[in-house]
Motif scaffolding. Structure first.
Motif, PDB file in Angstrom:
ATOM      1  N   THR A  21       1.098  -1.295   0.009  1.00  0.00           N
ATOM      2  CA  THR A  21      -0.161   0.333  -0.044  1.00  0.00           C
ATOM      3  C   THR A  21       0.590   1.176  -0.046  1.00  0.00           C
ATOM      4  N   TYR A  75       1.155   5.582  -0.545  1.00  0.00           N
ATOM      5  CA  TYR A  75       0.743   6.887  -0.661  1.00  0.00           C
ATOM      6  C   TYR A  75       2.029   8.361  -1.482  1.00  0.00           C
ATOM      7  N   GLY A 107       1.816  11.089  -4.539  1.00  0.00           N
ATOM      8  CA  GLY A 107       1.790  12.026  -4.782  1.00  0.00           C
ATOM      9  C   GLY A 107       2.470  13.492  -6.081  1.00  0.00           C
ATOM     10  N   SER A 144      -2.449  14.022  -4.944  1.00  0.00           N
ATOM     11  CA  SER A 144      -2.204  12.204  -4.175  1.00  0.00           C
ATOM     12  C   SER A 144      -3.081  11.575  -3.814  1.00  0.00           C
ATOM     13  N   LYS A 145      -2.412  10.490  -3.376  1.00  0.00           N
ATOM     14  CA  LYS A 145      -3.686   8.905  -3.704  1.00  0.00           C
ATOM     15  C   LYS A 145      -2.919   8.505  -2.571  1.00  0.00           C
ATOM     16  N   ILE A 146      -4.127   7.291  -2.698  1.00  0.00           N
ATOM     17  CA  ILE A 146      -3.351   5.826  -1.383  1.00  0.00           C
ATOM     18  C   ILE A 146      -3.381   4.305  -2.546  1.00  0.00           C
ATOM     19  N   TYR A 198       5.419   7.123  -0.898  1.00  0.00           N
ATOM     20  CA  TYR A 198       5.903   6.520   0.515  1.00  0.00           C
ATOM     21  C   TYR A 198       4.568   5.448   1.203  1.00  0.00           C
ATOM     22  N   VAL A 241       2.991   2.944   3.335  1.00  0.00           N
ATOM     23  CA  VAL A 241       2.265   3.478   4.069  1.00  0.00           C
ATOM     24  C   VAL A 241       1.925   1.611   4.696  1.00  0.00           C
TER      25      VAL A 241
END
Length: 223
Positions: free
Chosen positions: A125, A127, A129, A145-147, A165, A167
């Motif tokens: 998963t 994150y 952007g 940005s988006k997960i 990143y 997460v």
């Protein structure tokens, strides 16, 4: 009628005149002009092999199915498949990559000066952007940005600063595709604080609104 014909002729001349042709996108970081008729001539950043000498291995790359060594400082591993790794990509305008990002690790702020990047998440998963400059105030920017989860796709427009990143609680695996055989990679923090020769402390202090002691600490972290 004569005015229409005259305009048509002028437009035709301009559209077909070599003086108005655009430059190809650069495929290397710098290209210094030299007044030497014996200097090597590069095509798309590389000299082309005689087609008769080409082999299937020129169009082949293996081992994208596993991770490379992790950079301990960042917790990431990157495998790039560009024209250096696969010579057959020369002049085709495409390349690919694999990034493995450890949990809670960051692929730091970076940009690709010659390519748009399209990523596909295979595991984990993320994150992610990118930053778009504010057209009214160039001291500001807008964050997109988006997960992302496995199977998700995201695009970073050419030349824009972006990040990835992890997460999640397990390693993330991302495949990237680029519309350049040599997209380039500029990591923003290390490019600034670990340049050779170093940028003057006064310039860095004024740019980041920090004192020289803080600048020295940042140099140590990125050197």
């Amino acid at each position: 009628m004569w005015l229409f014909i005259t305009s048509l002729v002028i437009t035709s001349f301009i559209c077909n005149s070599p003086a108005y042709a655009y430059d190809n996108n650069p495929l290397q970081d710098i290209c210094v002009a030299v007044n030497n008729s014996h200097a090597s001539v590069f095509v798309n950043g590389k000299i082309c092999k005689d087609p008769k000498l080409a082999t299937p291995n020129d169009f082949y790359f293996s081992s994208l199915n596993f991770s490379r060594d992790v950079y301990p400082k960042y917790g990431i591993a990157v495998t790039i498949v560009g024209v250096k790794e696969m010579p057959g990509l020369n002049t085709l305008g495409i390349s690919t990559s694999r990034a493995d990002i450890e949990p809670q690790s960051l692929f730091p702020f970076h940009m690709h000066p010659r390519a748009t990047e399209l990523i596909t998440v295979l595991e984990g998963t993320l994150y992610v952007g990118f930053l778009v400059p504010d057209p009214v105030n160039f001291f500001k920017s807008r964050l997109f940005s988006k997960i992302l989860n496995p199977g998700d796709v995201f695009v970073f427009p050419i030349g824009l600063i972006h990040f990835l990143y992890n997460v999640g609680h397990k390693k993330a695996v991302v495949f990237g595709s680029y519309n350049s055989q040599n997209p380039g990679l500029i990591t923003i923090p290390s490019s600034i604080f670990a340049s050779e020769p170093p940028i003057m402390d006064d310039i860095l202090a004024k740019s980041f609104q920090l004192n020289k002691t803080e600048i020295a600490q940042l140099r140590n972290k990125f050197s």
